[in-house]
Motif scaffolding. Sequence first.
Motif, mmCIF file in Angstrom:
data_model
loop_
_atom_site.group_PDB
_atom_site.id
_atom_site.type_symbol
_atom_site.label_atom_id
_atom_site.label_comp_id
_atom_site.label_asym_id
_atom_site.label_seq_id
_atom_site.Cartn_x
_atom_site.Cartn_y
_atom_site.Cartn_z
ATOM 1 N N ASP A 66 -28.261 42.009 -12.518
ATOM 2 C CA ASP A 66 -26.942 41.875 -11.913
ATOM 3 C C ASP A 66 -26.366 40.463 -11.939
ATOM 4 O OD1 ASP A 66 -26.784 44.601 -11.209
ATOM 5 O OD2 ASP A 66 -28.044 44.252 -9.457
ATOM 6 N N SER A 67 -27.182 39.448 -12.194
ATOM 7 C CA SER A 67 -26.673 38.081 -12.118
ATOM 8 C C SER A 67 -27.523 37.152 -12.980
ATOM 9 C CB SER A 67 -26.704 37.599 -10.667
ATOM 10 O OG SER A 67 -28.061 37.452 -10.229
ATOM 11 N N PRO A 68 -26.993 35.955 -13.308
ATOM 12 C CA PRO A 68 -27.784 34.964 -14.047
ATOM 13 C C PRO A 68 -29.077 34.588 -13.317
ATOM 14 C CG PRO A 68 -25.467 34.355 -14.071
ATOM 15 C CD PRO A 68 -25.592 35.508 -13.127
ATOM 16 N N ILE A 69 -28.995 34.481 -11.995
ATOM 17 C CA ILE A 69 -30.185 34.129 -11.214
ATOM 18 C C ILE A 69 -31.259 35.191 -11.390
ATOM 19 C CG2 ILE A 69 -31.096 33.761 -8.901
ATOM 20 C CD1 ILE A 69 -29.391 31.464 -9.894
ATOM 21 N N GLU A 70 -30.858 36.449 -11.341
ATOM 22 C CA GLU A 70 -31.824 37.534 -11.512
ATOM 23 C C GLU A 70 -32.405 37.531 -12.926
ATOM 24 O OE1 GLU A 70 -32.189 42.375 -10.856
ATOM 25 O OE2 GLU A 70 -30.343 41.327 -10.299
ATOM 26 N N TYR A 71 -31.578 37.201 -13.915
ATOM 27 C CA TYR A 71 -32.066 37.102 -15.295
ATOM 28 C C TYR A 71 -33.157 36.032 -15.385
ATOM 29 C CZ TYR A 71 -32.023 36.668 -20.390
ATOM 30 O OH TYR A 71 -32.406 36.636 -21.728
ATOM 31 N N ILE A 72 -32.874 34.879 -14.799
ATOM 32 C CA ILE A 72 -33.833 33.768 -14.851
ATOM 33 C C ILE A 72 -35.131 34.143 -14.147
ATOM 34 C CG2 ILE A 72 -34.251 31.401 -14.064
ATOM 35 C CD1 ILE A 72 -31.104 31.064 -14.349
ATOM 36 N N GLN A 96 -30.619 30.103 -24.068
ATOM 37 C CA GLN A 96 -30.172 30.906 -25.206
ATOM 38 C C GLN A 96 -30.098 32.385 -24.834
ATOM 39 O OE1 GLN A 96 -33.010 29.193 -28.334
ATOM 40 N NE2 GLN A 96 -31.123 29.454 -29.504
ATOM 41 N N GLY A 97 -31.105 32.857 -24.093
ATOM 42 C CA GLY A 97 -31.104 34.249 -23.668
ATOM 43 C C GLY A 97 -29.919 34.565 -22.778
ATOM 44 N N LEU A 98 -29.651 33.680 -21.810
ATOM 45 C CA LEU A 98 -28.509 33.866 -20.916
ATOM 46 C C LEU A 98 -27.202 33.929 -21.698
ATOM 47 C CD1 LEU A 98 -29.371 31.393 -18.008
ATOM 48 C CD2 LEU A 98 -28.861 33.813 -17.706
ATOM 49 N N GLY A 102 -25.381 37.677 -22.708
ATOM 50 C CA GLY A 102 -24.422 37.895 -21.628
ATOM 51 C C GLY A 102 -25.129 38.149 -20.308
ATOM 52 N N ASN A 103 -26.124 37.306 -20.010
ATOM 53 C CA ASN A 103 -26.946 37.452 -18.792
ATOM 54 C C ASN A 103 -27.706 38.776 -18.787
ATOM 55 O OD1 ASN A 103 -25.725 35.046 -17.960
ATOM 56 N ND2 ASN A 103 -24.127 36.125 -16.836
ATOM 57 N N GLY A 104 -28.018 39.292 -19.980
ATOM 58 C CA GLY A 104 -28.752 40.553 -20.075
ATOM 59 C C GLY A 104 -27.868 41.782 -19.963
ATOM 60 N N LYS A 105 -26.550 41.567 -19.834
ATOM 61 C CA LYS A 105 -25.631 42.687 -19.645
ATOM 62 C C LYS A 105 -24.727 42.933 -20.852
ATOM 63 C CE LYS A 105 -23.932 41.119 -15.723
ATOM 64 N NZ LYS A 105 -23.185 41.074 -14.433
ATOM 65 N N GLY A 106 -24.901 42.157 -21.927
ATOM 66 C CA GLY A 106 -24.088 42.337 -23.123
ATOM 67 C C GLY A 106 -24.397 43.659 -23.814
ATOM 68 N N GLU A 107 -23.467 44.121 -24.630
ATOM 69 C CA GLU A 107 -23.629 45.415 -25.294
ATOM 70 C C GLU A 107 -24.874 45.447 -26.176
ATOM 71 O OE1 GLU A 107 -21.254 48.390 -28.410
ATOM 72 O OE2 GLU A 107 -20.288 46.549 -27.681
ATOM 73 N N LEU A 108 -25.102 44.377 -26.958
ATOM 74 C CA LEU A 108 -26.265 44.351 -27.847
ATOM 75 C C LEU A 108 -27.561 44.375 -27.053
ATOM 76 C CD1 LEU A 108 -27.294 44.118 -30.779
ATOM 77 C CD2 LEU A 108 -27.293 41.629 -30.472
ATOM 78 N N ALA A 109 -27.635 43.572 -25.988
ATOM 79 C CA ALA A 109 -28.842 43.534 -25.158
ATOM 80 C C ALA A 109 -29.107 44.891 -24.513
ATOM 81 C CB ALA A 109 -28.713 42.458 -24.083
ATOM 82 N N GLU A 201 -28.546 22.746 -16.903
ATOM 83 C CA GLU A 201 -28.332 21.866 -15.761
ATOM 84 C C GLU A 201 -27.764 22.616 -14.558
ATOM 85 O OE1 GLU A 201 -26.036 18.645 -17.370
ATOM 86 O OE2 GLU A 201 -27.810 17.737 -18.332
ATOM 87 N N LYS A 202 -26.940 23.628 -14.800
ATOM 88 C CA LYS A 202 -26.380 24.399 -13.691
ATOM 89 C C LYS A 202 -27.469 25.149 -12.926
ATOM 90 C CE LYS A 202 -23.109 28.084 -12.542
ATOM 91 N NZ LYS A 202 -22.074 29.019 -13.026
ATOM 92 N N TYR A 203 -28.431 25.722 -13.673
ATOM 93 C CA TYR A 203 -29.474 26.537 -13.041
ATOM 94 C C TYR A 203 -30.825 25.826 -12.978
ATOM 95 C CZ TYR A 203 -26.038 30.264 -13.591
ATOM 96 O OH TYR A 203 -24.897 31.019 -13.531
#
Length: 274
Positions: A66-72, A96-98, A102-109, A201-203
Amino acid sequence: MKKIILLILLVGVALTSCKSKKRYSDQLRTKNVQNERRNSKADSPNKGEKADLPAEPSKFIRFKIDSPIEYIETFAETAQLEMMGYGIPASITLAQGLLESGNGKGELAMKTNNHFGIKCHKGWEGDYDFHDDDEKGECFRKYNHPMYSFRDHSIFLTTRSRYAFLFNLRHTDYKGWARGLRKAGYATDPKYPQKLIYLIEKYDLHKYDKQIKKAGYTDNTVVVTGADNIHTVQKGDTLYSLSKKYYLSVDELMQLNNLRSSDLSIGQPLKVKK
């Protein structure tokens, strides 16, 4: 009155039963998590060793993130294990994965568990799917679990000569890696390095590199191949492990290199393409 008392007693028994079941369920879940963590630590490689992945599941596993934090949180340990085995900074892999998934939510992923946009390329014999990218209906590699996408990303970077100079950088030099990937032609976007650096740097993704460094990882653990069709034998390599890595049979590897036995020497160059 008796009926009311009986009803109260029955409700009390039911509630006690539900609490017992929930407590047992929670204990079982905790035990399973502890076992998974214990097994994960037992399977973790030493510095410079490549962790063997479990057999790829037969069914496609879709991850709901659901979020970049959860992806990480989901993939940080995987990125660190790849860093230990292949020398690619965990911060770079995660960024690169993020970005590319698309944070794991992109169509290809979502369709393929392909988090790095790796296309089929010549010689790919695994599963695949078609997706519009630079051109319509391009062929992309498909994995039943994202961890295989992370491993393929490591193999992709360490078996192509144009990326070899990156491994002369310090593994904590994420800015150098980000700029180097663009220079090597990994992405056509001129702002690709800045996007990776921004995410790191953001995360605070570089903390995962530092954790591995503190664990005793050294900058010269990994030796990268000098050409696309040559593999330099590392400690722990066997013909069987190399056959799986380069999608060749053991017999084909022996024939390509005129080998009479399966014995290998560290530093020995091997042809890995026909």
